[in-house]
Motif scaffolding. Structure first.
Motif, short mmCIF file in Angstrom:
data_model
loop_
_atom_site.label_atom_id
_atom_site.label_comp_id
_atom_site.label_asym_id
_atom_site.label_seq_id
_atom_site.Cartn_x
_atom_site.Cartn_y
_atom_site.Cartn_z
N SER A 33 0.85 -1.19 0.00
CA SER A 33 0.00 0.00 0.00
C SER A 33 0.89 1.24 0.00
O SER A 33 1.82 1.34 0.80
CB SER A 33 -0.91 0.00 1.23
N PRO A 34 0.61 2.20 -0.89
CA PRO A 34 1.45 3.41 -0.94
C PRO A 34 1.25 4.26 0.31
O PRO A 34 0.12 4.58 0.69
CB PRO A 34 0.95 4.14 -2.19
N ASN A 35 2.32 4.59 0.99
CA ASN A 35 2.25 5.41 2.20
C ASN A 35 3.15 6.64 2.11
O ASN A 35 3.52 7.21 3.13
CB ASN A 35 2.62 4.57 3.43
N ARG A 36 3.51 7.01 0.90
CA ARG A 36 4.36 8.18 0.70
C ARG A 36 3.62 9.21 -0.15
O ARG A 36 2.71 8.88 -0.91
CB ARG A 36 5.67 7.79 0.01
N LEU A 37 4.06 10.44 -0.02
CA LEU A 37 3.45 11.51 -0.82
C LEU A 37 3.78 11.34 -2.29
O LEU A 37 2.93 11.55 -3.16
CB LEU A 37 3.95 12.88 -0.31
N VAL A 38 5.00 10.92 -2.58
CA VAL A 38 5.43 10.66 -3.96
C VAL A 38 5.82 9.18 -4.05
O VAL A 38 6.75 8.74 -3.37
CB VAL A 38 6.62 11.56 -4.36
N ASN A 39 5.10 8.42 -4.87
CA ASN A 39 5.34 6.99 -4.98
C ASN A 39 6.59 6.72 -5.83
O ASN A 39 6.97 7.54 -6.68
CB ASN A 39 4.14 6.30 -5.62
N ASN A 40 7.19 5.55 -5.59
CA ASN A 40 8.31 5.15 -6.43
C ASN A 40 7.78 4.60 -7.76
O ASN A 40 6.57 4.51 -7.99
CB ASN A 40 9.18 4.11 -5.72
N ARG A 41 8.68 4.21 -8.64
CA ARG A 41 8.28 3.82 -9.98
C ARG A 41 7.48 2.52 -9.99
O ARG A 41 6.55 2.36 -10.78
CB ARG A 41 9.52 3.68 -10.86
N LEU A 42 7.84 1.59 -9.10
CA LEU A 42 7.14 0.31 -9.07
C LEU A 42 5.69 0.49 -8.65
O LEU A 42 4.77 -0.05 -9.28
CB LEU A 42 7.86 -0.65 -8.11
N VAL A 43 5.45 1.25 -7.58
CA VAL A 43 4.09 1.48 -7.12
C VAL A 43 3.31 2.28 -8.15
O VAL A 43 2.12 2.01 -8.39
CB VAL A 43 4.11 2.20 -5.76
N SER A 44 3.95 3.25 -8.79
CA SER A 44 3.27 4.03 -9.83
C SER A 44 2.88 3.16 -11.01
O SER A 44 1.78 3.30 -11.57
CB SER A 44 4.17 5.17 -10.29
N LEU A 45 3.76 2.22 -11.39
CA LEU A 45 3.45 1.30 -12.47
C LEU A 45 2.29 0.39 -12.09
O LEU A 45 1.39 0.13 -12.92
CB LEU A 45 4.69 0.47 -12.83
N GLN A 46 2.29 -0.11 -10.86
CA GLN A 46 1.19 -0.96 -10.41
C GLN A 46 -0.13 -0.21 -10.44
O GLN A 46 -1.16 -0.73 -10.91
CB GLN A 46 1.48 -1.47 -9.00
#
Length: 226
Positions: A33-46
């Motif tokens: 689950s994304p818990n950051r203000l700016v997601n990393n590339r993997l979470v953004s791709l998902q």
């Protein structure tokens, strides 16, 4: 090789206890689950893939059908990740078990049918008897339509089980043949190994396609009943 042909389909145990529940829960770790203000590339791709798939799958649904969005997305992610993890060496694929696939298909199918009978009772009953049917054929058509309705979850489960099992068996046979041919003919063994690599790539595609097909058919059943 023939003795261990179906060894990868047996339920794994640890200290005499089946650990299939832990294996089923493992894919959920791959989707944090994304818990950051700016997601990393993997979470953004998902997130992009989930949004793209949900838009395609839910475009035909009304507001009532779109309430199943979380269920459908969870289903396709679970089946797809489970199929992909099953391609790893010495791993177990739960979707090769017909009992598990029936356990997914029957409740989802029953939910769509019950929703249809609650919201569109007349339209759902009308599916059992097409308009303009001759009188003598009415009993036979009602029986045929009833059988076709109850066979839908079985077809869902058998399709997924057969496709995943067939791919795993074919990979096992070709891999064993390549290993046996190494001491007989190196060029033939090399060709067989190339075929195995191509088949593995194909199985990656089949793993994702079968997850999409299973979820899409559930979505179509839901569309017919909402």
């Amino acid at each position: 090789m023939n003795e261990n042909l179906f060894a990868s389909f047996t339920t794994p145990t640890m200290m005499g206890l089946p650990i299939v529940v832990l294996i089923i829960m493992f894919p959920s770790i791959l989707f944090p689950s994304p818990n950051r203000l700016v997601n990393n590339r993997l979470v953004s791709l998902q997130q992009w893939l989930v949004q793209l798939t949900s838009k395609q799958m839910l475009a035909i649904h009304n507001h009532k059908g779109q309430t199943w969005a979380l269920m459908l997305m969870s289903l396709i992610l679970f089946i797809g990740s489970t199929n992909l993890l099953g391609l790893l060496p010495h791993s177990f694929t739960p979707t090769t078990q017909l009992s598990m696939n029936l356990g997914m298909a029957i409740p989802l199918w029953a939910g769509t049918v019950i929703t249809g009978f609650r919201r569109k009772t007349k339209a759902s009953l009308a599916h059992f008897l097409p308009q303009g049917t001759p009188g003598p054929l009415i009993p036979m058509l009602v029986i045929i339509e009833t059988i076709s309705l109850f066979i839908q979850p079985v077809a869902l489960a058998v399709r997924l089980t057969a496709n995943i099992t067939a791919g795993h068996l074919l990979m096992h046979l070709i891999g064993g043949a390549a290993l046996a041919l190494m001491n007989i003919s190196t060029p033939v063994a090399l060709i067989t190994f190339i075929i195995l690599i191509l088949l593995t790539i194909l199985e990656f595609a089949v793993a994702l396609i079968q997850a999409y097909v299973f979820t899409l058919l559930v979505s179509l059943y839901l569309h017919d009943n909402t």
